[in-house]
Design an enzyme around this catalytic site. Structure first.
Site, PDB file in Angstrom:
ATOM      1  N   ALA A  65      43.258  52.373  39.011  1.00  0.00           N
ATOM      2  CA  ALA A  65      44.541  53.217  39.350  1.00  0.00           C
ATOM      3  C   ALA A  65      45.126  52.314  40.569  1.00  0.00           C
ATOM      4  O   ALA A  65      44.381  51.662  41.175  1.00  0.00           O
ATOM      5  CB  ALA A  65      44.106  54.562  39.965  1.00  0.00           C
ATOM      6  N   GLY A 110      40.097  53.435  37.095  1.00  0.00           N
ATOM      7  CA  GLY A 110      40.812  54.001  36.013  1.00  0.00           C
ATOM      8  C   GLY A 110      40.931  52.903  35.018  1.00  0.00           C
ATOM      9  O   GLY A 110      41.239  53.401  33.632  1.00  0.00           O
ATOM     10  N   GLU A 113      38.044  53.807  32.908  1.00  0.00           N
ATOM     11  CA  GLU A 113      38.355  55.159  32.292  1.00  0.00           C
ATOM     12  C   GLU A 113      39.206  55.042  31.284  1.00  0.00           C
ATOM     13  O   GLU A 113      38.897  55.954  30.329  1.00  0.00           O
ATOM     14  CB  GLU A 113      38.948  56.247  33.447  1.00  0.00           C
ATOM     15  CG  GLU A 113      37.763  56.410  34.473  1.00  0.00           C
ATOM     16  CD  GLU A 113      38.421  57.132  35.840  1.00  0.00           C
ATOM     17  OE1 GLU A 113      39.120  56.609  36.249  1.00  0.00           O
ATOM     18  OE2 GLU A 113      37.708  58.256  35.952  1.00  0.00           O
ATOM     19  N   GLU A 133      35.123  53.355  42.779  1.00  0.00           N
ATOM     20  CA  GLU A 133      35.799  54.490  43.560  1.00  0.00           C
ATOM     21  C   GLU A 133      35.041  54.797  44.659  1.00  0.00           C
ATOM     22  O   GLU A 133      35.671  54.915  46.001  1.00  0.00           O
ATOM     23  CB  GLU A 133      36.029  55.883  42.824  1.00  0.00           C
ATOM     24  CG  GLU A 133      37.171  55.605  41.728  1.00  0.00           C
ATOM     25  CD  GLU A 133      36.921  54.980  40.458  1.00  0.00           C
ATOM     26  OE1 GLU A 133      35.828  54.600  40.289  1.00  0.00           O
ATOM     27  OE2 GLU A 133      37.759  55.345  39.671  1.00  0.00           O
TER      28      GLU A 133
HETATM   29  N1  COA Z   1      45.529  48.769  42.658  1.00  0.00           N
HETATM   30  C1  COA Z   1      46.805  48.097  43.365  1.00  0.00           C
HETATM   31  N2  COA Z   1      46.784  46.990  43.420  1.00  0.00           N
HETATM   32  C2  COA Z   1      45.848  46.224  42.889  1.00  0.00           C
HETATM   33  C3  COA Z   1      44.684  46.692  42.255  1.00  0.00           C
HETATM   34  C4  COA Z   1      44.403  48.225  42.142  1.00  0.00           C
HETATM   35  N3  COA Z   1      43.436  48.832  41.637  1.00  0.00           N
HETATM   36  N4  COA Z   1      43.645  45.724  41.954  1.00  0.00           N
HETATM   37  C5  COA Z   1      44.124  44.559  42.190  1.00  0.00           C
HETATM   38  N5  COA Z   1      45.408  44.639  42.923  1.00  0.00           N
HETATM   39  C6  COA Z   1      46.340  43.812  43.135  1.00  0.00           C
HETATM   40  C7  COA Z   1      45.728  43.433  44.503  1.00  0.00           C
HETATM   41  O1  COA Z   1      46.381  44.027  45.724  1.00  0.00           O
HETATM   42  C8  COA Z   1      46.796  41.994  44.680  1.00  0.00           C
HETATM   43  O2  COA Z   1      47.975  42.132  44.841  1.00  0.00           O
HETATM   44  P1  COA Z   1      48.687  41.072  45.917  1.00  0.00           P
HETATM   45  O3  COA Z   1      48.768  39.768  45.532  1.00  0.00           O
HETATM   46  O4  COA Z   1      50.249  41.833  46.028  1.00  0.00           O
HETATM   47  O5  COA Z   1      48.058  41.247  47.336  1.00  0.00           O
HETATM   48  C9  COA Z   1      46.498  41.557  43.040  1.00  0.00           C
HETATM   49  O6  COA Z   1      46.675  42.652  42.377  1.00  0.00           O
HETATM   50  C10 COA Z   1      45.650  40.621  42.855  1.00  0.00           C
HETATM   51  O7  COA Z   1      44.475  41.110  43.263  1.00  0.00           O
HETATM   52  P2  COA Z   1      43.212  40.233  44.069  1.00  0.00           P
HETATM   53  O8  COA Z   1      42.447  41.369  44.952  1.00  0.00           O
HETATM   54  O9  COA Z   1      44.083  39.380  45.195  1.00  0.00           O
HETATM   55  O10 COA Z   1      42.439  39.410  43.055  1.00  0.00           O
HETATM   56  P3  COA Z   1      40.996  38.942  43.497  1.00  0.00           P
HETATM   57  O11 COA Z   1      40.489  38.100  42.366  1.00  0.00           O
HETATM   58  O12 COA Z   1      40.612  38.532  44.554  1.00  0.00           O
HETATM   59  O13 COA Z   1      39.924  40.422  43.197  1.00  0.00           O
HETATM   60  C11 COA Z   1      39.317  42.466  42.273  1.00  0.00           C
HETATM   61  C12 COA Z   1      39.726  41.022  41.926  1.00  0.00           C
HETATM   62  C13 COA Z   1      39.433  43.198  40.675  1.00  0.00           C
HETATM   63  C14 COA Z   1      37.915  42.173  42.335  1.00  0.00           C
HETATM   64  C15 COA Z   1      39.981  43.118  43.306  1.00  0.00           C
HETATM   65  O14 COA Z   1      41.414  43.145  42.943  1.00  0.00           O
HETATM   66  C16 COA Z   1      39.675  44.612  43.489  1.00  0.00           C
HETATM   67  O15 COA Z   1      38.640  44.947  44.016  1.00  0.00           O
HETATM   68  N6  COA Z   1      40.559  45.462  43.099  1.00  0.00           N
HETATM   69  C17 COA Z   1      40.387  47.057  43.188  1.00  0.00           C
HETATM   70  C18 COA Z   1      39.497  47.549  42.233  1.00  0.00           C
HETATM   71  C19 COA Z   1      39.230  49.098  42.458  1.00  0.00           C
HETATM   72  O16 COA Z   1      38.648  49.355  43.425  1.00  0.00           O
HETATM   73  N7  COA Z   1      39.638  49.861  41.474  1.00  0.00           N
HETATM   74  C20 COA Z   1      39.613  51.182  41.364  1.00  0.00           C
HETATM   75  C21 COA Z   1      40.648  51.687  41.930  1.00  0.00           C
HETATM   76  S1  COA Z   1      40.481  53.445  41.840  1.00  0.00           S
END
Ligand code: COA
Length: 259
Positions: A65, A110, A113, A133
């Site tokens: 999400a 999400g 999910e 989460e």
């Molecule tokens: N919601 C909003 N934005 C998200 C996102 C999310 N769930 N997951 C990634 N993004 C965005 C990042 O903020 C970043 O945006 P920016 O370039 O404007 O800063 C872009 O996507 C790229 O992500 P980034 O974190 O830079 O990539 P990474 O390779 O370093 O890491 C992940 C990849 C997947 C490990 C990391 O993005 C992450 O942990 N995301 C969240 C996962 C999560 O907790 N999901 C559950 C949400 S309820």
């Protein structure tokens, strides 16, 4: 349909791609609305017999999400957001046509999910899946606490949810979370091929198997079997049943028309 989703239909298979690669295809409210509209259309579109869901870009299926949106939620908005996501994912899981999630990278929160709402899942060797989460101080809200334990068992699901850790494609395959693992370059073609096979099956039999299985797993065995018997009886009234049985006896391939 919308810039946030692309849909291509070919040979009875719709390939739906979540298209926000700069945000790793995170599900904001607009993407959730677009998914709702797309699946509403698939429900009534006889040209679509099977759906493949995937994510744009090489890095992510869907990374969850949209955290920026979640951060703005009041408690009541949070509850409404969870209920909306649950309703859209329930529409996906009860489509009455098979849905395959082709997990081409991160499927987190999400995103996992969404994949769990599909009928089953394929993955690339680079896929990483999890429900992180808890690491954000929240809980899964789009059905994850319910669907993950039903699929992989309580112990594994609770370990994933309580640690928030990710597992790789090989582990996801080992525990039955994904059915097949492919090299990244082959994932979509292999999944399309499998979807094509499902799309050629008799549509009413497909729908009844999905209904008996999905509704039946939430029922006591005797009630599930009663449902199965009713559908087994009902399907005898269809053209495709007569065609399938006759074709076998006449040693030819059946021609199913969905009636
Ligand atoms: N919601 C909003 N934005 C998200 C996102 C999310 N769930 N997951 C990634 N993004 C965005 C990042 O903020 C970043 O945006 P920016 O370039 O404007 O800063 C872009 O996507 C790229 O992500 P980034 O974190 O830079 O990539 P990474 O390779 O370093 O890491 C992940 C990849 C997947 C490990 C990391 O993005 C992450 O942990 N995301 C969240 C996962 C999560 O907790 N999901 C559950 C949400 S309820």
């Amino acid at each position: 349909m919308s810039d946030l989703l692309t849909i291509e239909v070919d040979g009875g298979v719709a390939v739906l791609t979540v298209n926000r690669p700069d945000k790793l295809n995170a599900l904001n409210a607009a993407v959730i609305d677009a998914l709702d509209a797309a699946f509403a259309r698939f429900e009534t579109d006889d040209a679509v017999r099977c759906v493949v869901v995937t994510g744009a870009g090489e890095k992510a299926f869907v990374a969850g999400a949209d955290i920026a949106e979640l951060a703005e939620n009041s408690p009541l908005q949070g509850e409404a957001c969870s209920r909306k996501g649950q309703a859209v994912f329930q529409r996906i899981s009860s489509l009455g046509k098979p849905v395959i999630a082709a997990i081409n990278g991160f499927a987190l929160g999400g995103g996992l999910e969404l994949a769990l709402a599909a009928t089953f899942r394929t993955a690339s060797t680079t896929a990483k899946v999890g429900l992180p989460e808890i690491t954000l101080g929240i809980i899964p809200g789009y059905g994850g606490t319910q669907r993950l334990p039903r699929l992989v068992g309580l112990g594994r699901a609770l370990e994933m949810m309580l640690t928030g850790g990710m597992i790789d494609a090989a582990e996801a395959h080992r525990i039955g979370l994904v059915n097949h693992v492919h090299e990244p370059a082959e994932l979509l073609d292999a999944t399309r091929k499998l979807a094509g096979k499902l799309a050629r099956q008799a549509p009413i039999a497909t729908r009844f198997i999905l209904e008996a299985t999905h509704r039946g797993t939430d029922l006591p065995l005797a009630e599930g079997q009663a449902l199965e018997a009713s559908l087994f009886g009902l399907i005898a009234s269809t053209h495709d049943t007569r065609e399938g049985l006759r074709a076998f006896l006449e040693k030819r391939k059946p021609e199913f028309d969905g009636s």
